[in-house]
Design a protein around this motif. Sequence first.
Motif, PDB file in Angstrom:
ATOM      1  N   GLN A   1       6.257 -11.675  19.148  1.00 46.09           N
ATOM      2  CA  GLN A   1       5.900 -11.665  18.245  1.00 46.09           C
ATOM      3  C   GLN A   1       4.287 -11.932  18.396  1.00 46.09           C
ATOM      4  OE1 GLN A   1       8.512 -13.603  15.323  1.00 46.09           O
ATOM      5  NE2 GLN A   1       8.865 -12.026  14.457  1.00 46.09           N
ATOM      6  N   VAL A   2       3.257 -11.415  17.400  1.00 46.84           N
ATOM      7  CA  VAL A   2       1.627 -11.812  17.128  1.00 46.84           C
ATOM      8  C   VAL A   2       1.581 -13.536  16.091  1.00 46.84           C
ATOM      9  CG1 VAL A   2      -0.674 -11.342  16.645  1.00 46.84           C
ATOM     10  CG2 VAL A   2       1.020  -9.375  18.072  1.00 46.84           C
ATOM     11  N   ALA A   3       1.306 -14.680  16.746  1.00 41.26           N
ATOM     12  CA  ALA A   3       1.334 -15.140  16.068  1.00 41.26           C
ATOM     13  C   ALA A   3      -0.552 -16.525  16.330  1.00 41.26           C
ATOM     14  CB  ALA A   3       1.852 -16.845  16.606  1.00 41.26           C
ATOM     15  N   VAL A   4      -0.955 -17.300  15.178  1.00 36.82           N
ATOM     16  CA  VAL A   4      -1.838 -17.730  15.416  1.00 36.82           C
ATOM     17  C   VAL A   4      -1.610 -18.898  15.932  1.00 36.82           C
ATOM     18  CG1 VAL A   4      -3.829 -18.877  13.346  1.00 36.82           C
ATOM     19  CG2 VAL A   4      -2.832 -16.349  13.513  1.00 36.82           C
ATOM     20  N   LEU A   5      -2.615 -19.995  16.651  1.00 34.36           N
ATOM     21  CA  LEU A   5      -2.137 -20.919  17.538  1.00 34.36           C
ATOM     22  C   LEU A   5      -3.536 -21.827  17.236  1.00 34.36           C
ATOM     23  CD1 LEU A   5      -0.902 -18.886  19.549  1.00 34.36           C
ATOM     24  CD2 LEU A   5       0.550 -20.471  19.930  1.00 34.36           C
ATOM     25  N   ARG A   6      -3.615 -22.895  17.599  1.00 36.51           N
ATOM     26  CA  ARG A   6      -4.819 -23.740  18.327  1.00 36.51           C
ATOM     27  C   ARG A   6      -5.067 -23.746  19.427  1.00 36.51           C
ATOM     28  NH1 ARG A   6      -7.067 -25.942  14.432  1.00 36.51           N
ATOM     29  NH2 ARG A   6      -6.650 -27.013  11.645  1.00 36.51           N
ATOM     30  N   HIS A   7      -5.912 -23.289  19.855  1.00 30.91           N
ATOM     31  CA  HIS A   7      -5.530 -23.369  21.453  1.00 30.91           C
ATOM     32  C   HIS A   7      -6.057 -24.842  22.013  1.00 30.91           C
ATOM     33  CE1 HIS A   7      -8.541 -23.525  25.208  1.00 30.91           C
ATOM     34  NE2 HIS A   7      -8.200 -21.750  24.897  1.00 30.91           N
ATOM     35  N   PRO A   8      -5.381 -25.188  23.388  1.00 29.11           N
ATOM     36  CA  PRO A   8      -4.909 -26.245  23.722  1.00 29.11           C
ATOM     37  C   PRO A   8      -5.590 -27.054  24.036  1.00 29.11           C
ATOM     38  CG  PRO A   8      -3.425 -24.848  24.950  1.00 29.11           C
ATOM     39  CD  PRO A   8      -4.083 -23.934  23.196  1.00 29.11           C
ATOM     40  N   LEU A   9      -6.768 -26.748  24.454  1.00 30.39           N
ATOM     41  CA  LEU A   9      -7.976 -27.261  25.396  1.00 30.39           C
ATOM     42  C   LEU A   9      -9.100 -27.815  24.261  1.00 30.39           C
ATOM     43  CD1 LEU A   9      -7.408 -26.045  28.598  1.00 30.39           C
ATOM     44  CD2 LEU A   9      -6.932 -27.516  28.312  1.00 30.39           C
ATOM     45  N   GLN A  10      -9.349 -26.791  22.806  1.00 30.24           N
ATOM     46  CA  GLN A  10     -10.438 -26.888  22.552  1.00 30.24           C
ATOM     47  C   GLN A  10      -9.619 -27.205  20.553  1.00 30.24           C
ATOM     48  OE1 GLN A  10     -13.413 -24.343  22.698  1.00 30.24           O
ATOM     49  NE2 GLN A  10     -14.489 -24.925  20.858  1.00 30.24           N
ATOM     50  N   GLN A  11      -8.766 -28.281  19.562  1.00 32.77           N
ATOM     51  CA  GLN A  11      -7.925 -27.644  18.999  1.00 32.77           C
ATOM     52  C   GLN A  11      -8.326 -26.852  17.718  1.00 32.77           C
ATOM     53  OE1 GLN A  11      -4.457 -30.164  18.646  1.00 32.77           O
ATOM     54  NE2 GLN A  11      -4.265 -30.340  21.187  1.00 32.77           N
ATOM     55  N   ASP A  12      -9.763 -27.180  17.451  1.00 31.60           N
ATOM     56  CA  ASP A  12     -11.045 -26.694  16.722  1.00 31.60           C
ATOM     57  C   ASP A  12     -10.772 -25.636  16.386  1.00 31.60           C
ATOM     58  OD1 ASP A  12     -12.473 -26.955  18.334  1.00 31.60           O
ATOM     59  OD2 ASP A  12     -14.078 -27.298  16.883  1.00 31.60           O
ATOM     60  N   LEU A  13     -10.187 -24.604  17.216  1.00 33.87           N
ATOM     61  CA  LEU A  13     -10.521 -23.452  17.675  1.00 33.87           C
ATOM     62  C   LEU A  13      -9.196 -22.339  17.554  1.00 33.87           C
ATOM     63  CD1 LEU A  13     -12.088 -20.375  18.830  1.00 33.87           C
ATOM     64  CD2 LEU A  13     -11.329 -21.341  20.948  1.00 33.87           C
ATOM     65  N   LEU A  14      -8.752 -21.720  16.736  1.00 31.73           N
ATOM     66  CA  LEU A  14      -7.636 -20.300  16.500  1.00 31.73           C
ATOM     67  C   LEU A  14      -7.482 -19.348  17.692  1.00 31.73           C
ATOM     68  CD1 LEU A  14      -7.626 -21.226  13.053  1.00 31.73           C
ATOM     69  CD2 LEU A  14      -6.756 -22.203  14.400  1.00 31.73           C
ATOM     70  N   ILE A  15      -6.345 -19.112  17.878  1.00 32.77           N
ATOM     71  CA  ILE A  15      -5.765 -18.492  18.612  1.00 32.77           C
ATOM     72  C   ILE A  15      -5.416 -17.892  18.096  1.00 32.77           C
ATOM     73  CG2 ILE A  15      -7.533 -19.479  20.561  1.00 32.77           C
ATOM     74  CD1 ILE A  15      -5.078 -19.313  21.955  1.00 32.77           C
ATOM     75  N   VAL A  16      -5.091 -15.795  18.646  1.00 28.42           N
ATOM     76  CA  VAL A  16      -3.897 -15.012  18.398  1.00 28.42           C
ATOM     77  C   VAL A  16      -3.472 -14.494  19.798  1.00 28.42           C
ATOM     78  CG1 VAL A  16      -3.503 -12.657  16.944  1.00 28.42           C
ATOM     79  CG2 VAL A  16      -4.963 -14.710  16.153  1.00 28.42           C
ATOM     80  N   LYS A  17      -2.130 -14.766  19.594  1.00 29.24           N
ATOM     81  CA  LYS A  17      -1.799 -14.014  20.979  1.00 29.24           C
ATOM     82  C   LYS A  17      -0.251 -14.352  20.482  1.00 29.24           C
ATOM     83  CE  LYS A  17      -5.444 -15.228  23.321  1.00 29.24           C
ATOM     84  NZ  LYS A  17      -6.261 -14.720  23.508  1.00 29.24           N
ATOM     85  N   ARG A  18       0.442 -13.100  21.445  1.00 29.66           N
ATOM     86  CA  ARG A  18       1.832 -12.832  21.754  1.00 29.66           C
ATOM     87  C   ARG A  18       2.530 -13.943  22.898  1.00 29.66           C
ATOM     88  NH1 ARG A  18       3.683  -8.362  19.641  1.00 29.66           N
ATOM     89  NH2 ARG A  18       0.816  -7.290  19.998  1.00 29.66           N
ATOM     90  N   LEU A  19       3.556 -13.992  21.482  1.00 29.18           N
ATOM     91  CA  LEU A  19       4.539 -14.983  22.260  1.00 29.18           C
ATOM     92  C   LEU A  19       5.108 -14.214  23.240  1.00 29.18           C
ATOM     93  CD1 LEU A  19       5.312 -16.684  18.650  1.00 29.18           C
ATOM     94  CD2 LEU A  19       4.168 -17.255  19.842  1.00 29.18           C
ATOM     95  N   ALA A  20       4.993 -14.791  24.333  1.00 27.18           N
ATOM     96  CA  ALA A  20       5.669 -14.146  25.611  1.00 27.18           C
ATOM     97  C   ALA A  20       7.225 -14.366  25.497  1.00 27.18           C
ATOM     98  CB  ALA A  20       4.622 -14.231  26.854  1.00 27.18           C
TER      99      ALA A  20
END
Length: 127
Positions: free
Chosen positions: A44-63
């Motif tokens: 599935q595709v999800a929205v996450l906080r970037h682990p190195l810059q947590q004020d940045l949101l990222i959209v990625k596929r959960l592998a």
Amino acid sequence: MAEQGRETAAPFGVAEVTGPSMYPTLHHGDRLLVHYGARVRPGQVAVLRHPLQQDLLIVKRLAGRRDGGWWVLGDNPGAEGDSRLFGAVPPELLLGRVRGRYRPRDPGRRSPRALLAWLLSAVRPIL
């Protein structure tokens, strides 16, 4: 990726895609319907906080799940910025599942035919 309207505890919100990392599934400028707190599974595709810059949101596929969290990948193998760079994302940084996307309408095209063409081509679920 910019997020809009997340100050409330509403289960759904809208986010905007920036960058090419999820191409061809998502395009720069697409708007996403995000279901915050939804159950997720690999693929599935999800929205996450970037682990190195947590004020940045990222959209990625959960592998898949790995030690330490979720292994996430962009759909565009040539783009950077996924677990190949920063490793597994801790589960507490996973915000929600992307349920759908739509492309913004061209403001100059207002006819009923243009609206129908936009609806048929621009709105779709993310499975």
